[in-house]
Design a protein around this motif. Structure first.
Motif, PDB file in Angstrom:
ATOM      1  N   ASP A 181       0.710  -0.994   0.117  1.00  0.00           N
ATOM      2  CA  ASP A 181       0.138   0.017   0.003  1.00  0.00           C
ATOM      3  C   ASP A 181       0.892   1.339  -0.017  1.00  0.00           C
ATOM      4  O   ASP A 181       2.025   1.234   0.525  1.00  0.00           O
ATOM      5  N   CYS A 182       0.427   2.353  -0.327  1.00  0.00           N
ATOM      6  CA  CYS A 182       0.997   3.579  -0.597  1.00  0.00           C
ATOM      7  C   CYS A 182       1.069   4.201   0.889  1.00  0.00           C
ATOM      8  O   CYS A 182      -0.223   4.597   1.384  1.00  0.00           O
ATOM      9  N   SER A 183       2.151   4.525   1.268  1.00  0.00           N
ATOM     10  CA  SER A 183       2.093   4.945   2.761  1.00  0.00           C
ATOM     11  C   SER A 183       1.673   6.557   2.919  1.00  0.00           C
ATOM     12  O   SER A 183       1.461   7.037   3.776  1.00  0.00           O
ATOM     13  N   LEU A 184       1.613   7.215   1.691  1.00  0.00           N
ATOM     14  CA  LEU A 184       1.249   8.430   1.662  1.00  0.00           C
ATOM     15  C   LEU A 184      -0.005   8.703   1.352  1.00  0.00           C
ATOM     16  O   LEU A 184      -0.856   9.542   2.092  1.00  0.00           O
ATOM     17  N   CYS A 185      -0.930   8.144   0.370  1.00  0.00           N
ATOM     18  CA  CYS A 185      -2.278   8.147   0.252  1.00  0.00           C
ATOM     19  C   CYS A 185      -3.077   7.022   0.579  1.00  0.00           C
ATOM     20  O   CYS A 185      -4.346   7.044   0.619  1.00  0.00           O
ATOM     21  N   GLY A 186      -2.469   5.854   0.920  1.00  0.00           N
ATOM     22  CA  GLY A 186      -3.143   4.761   1.160  1.00  0.00           C
ATOM     23  C   GLY A 186      -3.810   3.878   0.235  1.00  0.00           C
ATOM     24  O   GLY A 186      -4.288   2.663   0.321  1.00  0.00           O
TER      25      GLY A 186
ATOM     26  N   TYR B 244       5.323   1.236  -6.886  1.00  0.00           N
ATOM     27  CA  TYR B 244       5.204   2.572  -7.305  1.00  0.00           C
ATOM     28  C   TYR B 244       3.580   3.010  -7.101  1.00  0.00           C
ATOM     29  O   TYR B 244       2.997   2.309  -7.568  1.00  0.00           O
ATOM     30  N   CYS B 245       3.494   4.084  -6.648  1.00  0.00           N
ATOM     31  CA  CYS B 245       2.115   4.856  -6.627  1.00  0.00           C
ATOM     32  C   CYS B 245       2.086   5.976  -7.676  1.00  0.00           C
ATOM     33  O   CYS B 245       2.589   6.925  -7.486  1.00  0.00           O
ATOM     34  N   ALA B 246       1.245   5.714  -8.648  1.00  0.00           N
ATOM     35  CA  ALA B 246       1.159   6.584  -9.676  1.00  0.00           C
ATOM     36  C   ALA B 246       0.511   7.848  -9.239  1.00  0.00           C
ATOM     37  O   ALA B 246       0.710   8.962  -9.899  1.00  0.00           O
ATOM     38  N   ASP B 247      -0.553   7.606  -8.297  1.00  0.00           N
ATOM     39  CA  ASP B 247      -1.173   8.687  -8.031  1.00  0.00           C
ATOM     40  C   ASP B 247      -0.407   9.766  -7.201  1.00  0.00           C
ATOM     41  O   ASP B 247      -0.476  11.151  -7.380  1.00  0.00           O
ATOM     42  N   CYS B 248       0.501   9.378  -6.522  1.00  0.00           N
ATOM     43  CA  CYS B 248       1.579  10.325  -5.867  1.00  0.00           C
ATOM     44  C   CYS B 248       2.938  10.270  -6.483  1.00  0.00           C
ATOM     45  O   CYS B 248       3.710  11.163  -6.258  1.00  0.00           O
ATOM     46  N   ASP B 249       3.105   9.617  -7.415  1.00  0.00           N
ATOM     47  CA  ASP B 249       4.337   9.549  -8.489  1.00  0.00           C
ATOM     48  C   ASP B 249       5.571   9.454  -7.332  1.00  0.00           C
ATOM     49  O   ASP B 249       6.467  10.270  -7.248  1.00  0.00           O
TER      50      ASP B 249
HETATM   51 ZN   LIG Z   1       0.349   7.120  -3.192  1.00  0.00          ZN
END
Ligand SMILES: [Zn+2]
Length: 312
Positions: A2-7, A27-32
């Motif tokens: 999971d993305c630790s920034l946006c979840g 890789y989280c594309a939403d957060c880059d």
């Molecule tokens: Zn993210």
């Protein structure tokens, strides 16, 4: 993962296999944002122990000796000093977190009323105290006992990408900072030119590192800063290695043995038969290097990003 920034859940695998070790980056594309699959770790135990032995700029001779680190890095602080130079103030206080062997802080000391460092590697912390008469704390920031607003400025260069929780780390920095203070952050760029511009297969593994838990772009750096209560006042794109180092990677698909040539202005030791021609060529290479770095910066494709953060 999971993305630790946006979840966001179920992030795709970005790369498998790191420099000198196994490991996976998602890789989280939403957060880059690139995220290393990792577990919560004790930073003090890691950075005061195996870290310096394991990683070094001298690939064939790891050397974590503070004196070596200081001498190796001290001449490569010009970009940082130039940007922070706008804020020099003999009445102000400055804290550097992750001050290593003092290569930056020792040069900053004459320009501020008070400078202090935080460095988890106790050998380095001792070295900075004794060599430069600077107060250095070898604990995590939250354990140093600083009061709210104790510093006007705080910096962390090549540190945020090592933290388990970058938002919490930036919040801890805000906790010791005056309301109108500034934070200076330098991190590697996910748009590093050897990754995003040159075709160097081996660099894709070299870039990713078991100690780097996060891989920031300008967008993800801004998201982290915003989540921690800051705004980015200025973002500078800085290129450390020179164009000849990049040519070396291009032709050899591997790194130079040490970083000393690549971090300095490019200079070839020609033979002595035609000294004026040699000097003229080195002047050309150095001019070329300046233009190369300016083009990378213009396109946001440098090795590092340097952000000046103000509190919201
Ligand atoms: Zn993210």
């Amino acid at each position: 993962m999971d993305c630790s920034l946006c979840g966001k859940t179920g992030l795709p695998l970005h790369i498998e296999g790191l420099r000198n070790s196994d490991g996976r980056v998602f890789y989280c594309a939403d957060c880059d944002l690139g995220l290393l699959q990792t577990q919560k770790f004790d930073p003090k135990a890691y950075y005061d122990g195996e870290y310096r032995q394991k990683f070094s700029e001298i690939l064939e001779a790891p050397n974590g000796e503070p004196d070596f680190m200081y001498n190796y890095h001290k001449d490569f602080q010009a970009d940082r000093l130039r940007i922070v130079g706008e804020f020099f103030n003999p009445a102000a206080s400055f804290l550097e977190i992750g001050c290593s062997a003092g290569q930056f802080l020792a040069q900053l000391k004459p320009h501020f009323g008070r400078v202090a460092g935080v460095e988890l590697d106790s050998g380095c912390a001792d070295y900075v105290r004794t060599q430069f008469d600077i107060a250095v704390y070898d604990q995590e920031l939250a354990d140093c006992g600083f009061g709210p607003g104790e510093f006007h400025y705080a910096a962390a260069f090549q540190v945020l990408e090592h933290t388990y929780d970058p938002v919490a780390f930036l919040r801890d920095m805000a906790g010791v900072l005056q309301l109108d203070g500034r934070v200076f952050i330098e991190v590697p760029n996910l748009r590093d030119p050897l990754l995003s511009l040159w075709r160097v297969p081996a660099y894709h593994r070299f870039y990713y590192h078991e100690a780097h838990t996060h891989y920031f772009s300008a967008r993800s750096l801004e998201k982290v800063a915003t989540a921690a209560g800051y705004r980015i006042e200025a973002l500078h794109y800085l290129q450390d290695y020179n164009f000849m180092n990049h040519l070396y990677w291009h032709f050899n698909n591997g790194p130079q043995r040490t970083g000393e040539f690549g971090l300095a202005p490019p200079r070839i030791q020609f033979n002595d038969d035609h000294p004026e021609a040699g000097e003229a060529l080195n002047a050309l290479f150095q001019d070329c290097d300046k233009r190369y770095k300016a083009i990378l910066a213009e396109h946001g494709l440098t090795s590092n990003m340097f952000a000046v953060l103000a509190r919201e």
